[in-house]
Design an enzyme around this catalytic site. Structure first.
Site, PDB file in Angstrom:
ATOM      1  NE  ARG A   1      -5.060  -0.316 -12.767  1.00 18.69           N
ATOM      2  CZ  ARG A   1      -4.088  -0.071 -13.634  1.00 18.69           C
ATOM      3  NH1 ARG A   1      -4.270  -0.297 -14.905  1.00 18.69           N
ATOM      4  NH2 ARG A   1      -2.940   0.418 -13.214  1.00 18.69           N
TER       5      ARG A   1
ATOM      6  CD  GLU B   1       2.636 -10.028 -11.896  1.00 18.22           C
ATOM      7  OE1 GLU B   1       3.579  -9.756 -12.693  1.00 18.22           O
ATOM      8  OE2 GLU B   1       1.679  -9.262 -11.687  1.00 18.22           O
TER       9      GLU B   1
ATOM     10  NE  ARG C   1       2.554   0.478 -11.073  1.00 19.68           N
ATOM     11  CZ  ARG C   1       1.629   0.445 -12.004  1.00 19.68           C
ATOM     12  NH1 ARG C   1       0.521   1.116 -11.846  1.00 19.68           N
ATOM     13  NH2 ARG C   1       1.797  -0.271 -13.098  1.00 19.68           N
TER      14      ARG C   1
ATOM     15  CB  THR D   1      -0.959  -0.035   1.207  1.00 21.30           C
ATOM     16  OG1 THR D   1      -1.896   1.040   1.100  1.00 21.30           O
ATOM     17  CG2 THR D   1      -0.228   0.061   2.543  1.00 21.30           C
TER      18      THR D   1
ATOM     19  CG  ASP E   1      -1.606  -5.544  -5.957  1.00 17.56           C
ATOM     20  OD1 ASP E   1      -0.683  -6.001  -5.264  1.00 17.56           O
ATOM     21  OD2 ASP E   1      -1.513  -5.355  -7.188  1.00 17.56           O
ATOM     22  CG  ASP E   2      -3.847  -0.786  -1.877  1.00 15.33           C
ATOM     23  OD1 ASP E   2      -3.844  -0.904  -3.117  1.00 15.33           O
ATOM     24  OD2 ASP E   2      -3.353   0.199  -1.281  1.00 15.33           O
ATOM     25  CG  ASP E   3      -5.685  -1.569  -6.682  1.00 18.11           C
ATOM     26  OD1 ASP E   3      -5.053  -2.602  -6.363  1.00 18.11           O
ATOM     27  OD2 ASP E   3      -5.461  -0.944  -7.729  1.00 18.11           O
TER      28      ASP E   3
HETATM   29  C1  UGA Z   1      -0.503  -4.393 -11.577  1.00 18.94           C
HETATM   30  C2  UGA Z   1      -0.339  -5.711 -10.786  1.00 18.94           C
HETATM   31  O1  UGA Z   1      -1.609  -6.113 -10.270  1.00 18.94           O
HETATM   32  C3  UGA Z   1       0.620  -5.455  -9.631  1.00 18.94           C
HETATM   33  O2  UGA Z   1       0.695  -6.596  -8.827  1.00 18.94           O
HETATM   34  C4  UGA Z   1       1.974  -5.076 -10.210  1.00 18.94           C
HETATM   35  O3  UGA Z   1       2.855  -4.789  -9.142  1.00 18.94           O
HETATM   36  C5  UGA Z   1       1.791  -3.828 -11.070  1.00 18.94           C
HETATM   37  O4  UGA Z   1       0.760  -4.013 -12.045  1.00 18.94           O
HETATM   38  C6  UGA Z   1       3.071  -3.533 -11.826  1.00 18.94           C
HETATM   39  O5  UGA Z   1       3.441  -4.353 -12.662  1.00 18.94           O
HETATM   40  O6  UGA Z   1       3.660  -2.475 -11.619  1.00 18.94           O
HETATM   41  P1  UGA Z   1      -1.693  -2.128 -10.955  1.00 18.94           P
HETATM   42  O7  UGA Z   1      -3.130  -2.220 -10.606  1.00 18.94           O
HETATM   43  O8  UGA Z   1      -1.343  -1.709 -12.337  1.00 18.94           O
HETATM   44  O9  UGA Z   1      -1.010  -3.506 -10.633  1.00 18.94           O
HETATM   45  O10 UGA Z   1      -0.858  -1.240  -9.927  1.00 18.94           O
HETATM   46  P2  UGA Z   1      -1.269  -0.587  -8.557  1.00 18.94           P
HETATM   47  O11 UGA Z   1      -2.528  -1.152  -8.023  1.00 18.94           O
HETATM   48  O12 UGA Z   1      -1.150   0.883  -8.720  1.00 18.94           O
HETATM   49  O13 UGA Z   1      -0.055  -1.077  -7.609  1.00 18.94           O
HETATM   50  C7  UGA Z   1       0.101  -2.420  -7.191  1.00 18.94           C
HETATM   51  C8  UGA Z   1       0.263  -2.453  -5.666  1.00 18.94           C
HETATM   52  O14 UGA Z   1       1.421  -1.722  -5.283  1.00 18.94           O
HETATM   53  C9  UGA Z   1      -0.919  -1.837  -4.911  1.00 18.94           C
HETATM   54  O15 UGA Z   1      -1.237  -2.624  -3.785  1.00 18.94           O
HETATM   55  C10 UGA Z   1      -0.412  -0.455  -4.507  1.00 18.94           C
HETATM   56  O16 UGA Z   1      -0.957  -0.009  -3.275  1.00 18.94           O
HETATM   57  C11 UGA Z   1       1.085  -0.667  -4.392  1.00 18.94           C
HETATM   58  N1  UGA Z   1       1.868   0.541  -4.804  1.00 18.94           N
HETATM   59  C12 UGA Z   1       1.570   1.240  -5.933  1.00 18.94           C
HETATM   60  C13 UGA Z   1       2.928   0.953  -4.021  1.00 18.94           C
HETATM   61  O17 UGA Z   1       3.205   0.351  -2.975  1.00 18.94           O
HETATM   62  N2  UGA Z   1       3.658   2.065  -4.394  1.00 18.94           N
HETATM   63  C14 UGA Z   1       3.363   2.783  -5.518  1.00 18.94           C
HETATM   64  O18 UGA Z   1       4.048   3.799  -5.783  1.00 18.94           O
HETATM   65  C15 UGA Z   1       2.286   2.362  -6.293  1.00 18.94           C
HETATM   66 MN    MN Z   2      -4.094  -2.241  -8.836  1.00 12.36          MN
END
Ligand code: UGA
Ligand code: MN
Length: 324
Positions: free
Chosen positions: A285, A255, A145, A77, A170-172
């Site tokens: 998302r 992954e 991320r 998160t 992931d949190d979303d």
């Molecule tokens: C997708 C995949 O579902 C993620 O598992 C993968 O890490 C990401 O792409 C990637 O390849 O970068 P997506 O929905 O595009 O995820 O990305 P986010 O939901 O924005 O981020 C994934 C997770 O990392 C979330 O739980 C978010 O809270 C966390 N996150 C995001 C961070 O900890 N830091 C950041 O700057 C952005």
């Molecule tokens: Mn996401």
């Protein structure tokens, strides 16, 4: 004179015994509730090591359901306006799942007391870790991320856990409760479909006669395991046996890199969700929200109103002092 001295001595003895008994009683009552005791220790550690652990509602419940493997859910998160709402939604799913331990790892140098206190209030057994993304990746066009967070979660598991299952949530995303029961008995690596991934609308293992023979995903890109983070779980004893397993800081290949590092073949994958015919998790998302502006509390009818309290809800406090 002798008599007065004896009385004084007795007086001191009774007083010190009483003080000793009071302290021992406090100590004993705290030790009786293991969580309460551990929590005190870990709260101290939280300031020292960017680390916060709340265990007391769970130790007992894990014991009661000792036949059920514990699921260790690792959730990355990061601070943004939608963070608390995302965590509320996920927590309200997780709180109904038995034998579940939640590792929430924040992409920030220090813990956020607001998040910590929200997590405590959920009653979910959890560890809350600070795990910032290394600065060198921040400027990149596509940042990896959630990787530093998941790596911190895995380190924590390597240090504290010997049994159970690990899942990156992931949190979303949106999680059906059944996905947790599907993954609970994972031996090596189990997999299932994830909805709302790429233009295809789903990412899934391809299963024939109960065996995984390949993958259906909108973005293959040379990946051996073209799957989404929410689409697999790993047995912890198996994970621990792979001492070099790690998630790479490589956007889009997290992954695949991690699953390759577990040294499995496609044949090892255990298909779940009725041989991958059901969708129990979706890659939803949340629309980005811009940070709220400061409330103009100097406007006459705003002064002394609820709005100054509300403002505290809008801005994340990050000072460590709020832990004390
Ligand atoms: C997708 C995949 O579902 C993620 O598992 C993968 O890490 C990401 O792409 C990637 O390849 O970068 P997506 O929905 O595009 O995820 O990305 P986010 O939901 O924005 O981020 C994934 C997770 O990392 C979330 O739980 C978010 O809270 C966390 N996150 C995001 C961070 O900890 N830091 C950041 O700057 C952005
Ligand atoms: Mn996401």
């Amino acid at each position: 004179m002798k008599k007065v001295e004896a009385i004084n001595f007795l007086y001191v003895l009774v007083l010190s015994t009483t003080v000793f008994l009071i302290f021992t009683y406090k100590e004993l009552t705290e030790t009786k509730s293991p969580g309460g005791r551990m929590r005190l220790l870990w709260n101290w550690r939280s300031v020292q090591e960017s680390y916060h652990l709340a265990v007391y509602p769970c130790i007992e419940s894990f014991r009661v359901r000792a036949h059920l493997p514990v699921i260790y859910v690792v959730t990355p998160t990061y601070p943004r306006p939608t963070q608390i709402p995302e965590l509320v939604r996920l927590a309200q799913t997780l709180m109904t799942v038995p034998n579940l331990f939640w590792i929430v790892a924040e992409d920030a140098p220090i813990l956020n007391p607001r998040v910590a206190s929200y997590l405590d209030g959920t009653g979910i057994c959890h560890a809350y870790l600070a795990a910032p993304m290394p600065e060198s990746y921040r400027g990149e066009l596509k940042t990896p991320r959630g990787v530093s967070n998941r790596r911190a979660g895995m380190d924590w598991i390597r240090k504290h856990v010997t049994e159970g299952v690990m899942y990156f949530a992931d949190d979303d995303n949106t999680y059906h409760l059944d996905v947790f029961e599907e993954m609970r008995w994972t031996k090596k690596v189990s997999m299932w479909p994830v909805g709302l991934v790429t233009h295809l609308g789903v990412s899934s293992p391809v299963v024939i006669d109960g065996r995984v023979i390949g993958f259906y995903d909108g973005w293959i890109e040379g990946r051996k395991f073209p799957v989404d983070m929410a689409g697999f779980a790993v047995g912890i004893p198996f994970f621990l046996s792979k001492v070099d397993a790690e998630m790479p800081y490589r956007a889009g290949f997290e992954e695949d890199g991690f699953l390759r590092s577990l040294e499995i073949s496609v044949d090892d994958v255990e298909p779940k969700a009725d041989n991958c015919t059901k969708i129990y998790v979706w890659h939803t998302r949340t629309q980005k929200a811009t940070p709220a502006p400061k409330i103009a509390t100097n406007i006459t009818h705003f002064t002394d109103s609820n709005l100054s309290a509300l403002e505290k809800e809008l801005f994340l406090e990050t000072s460590e002092s709020a832990f004390h």
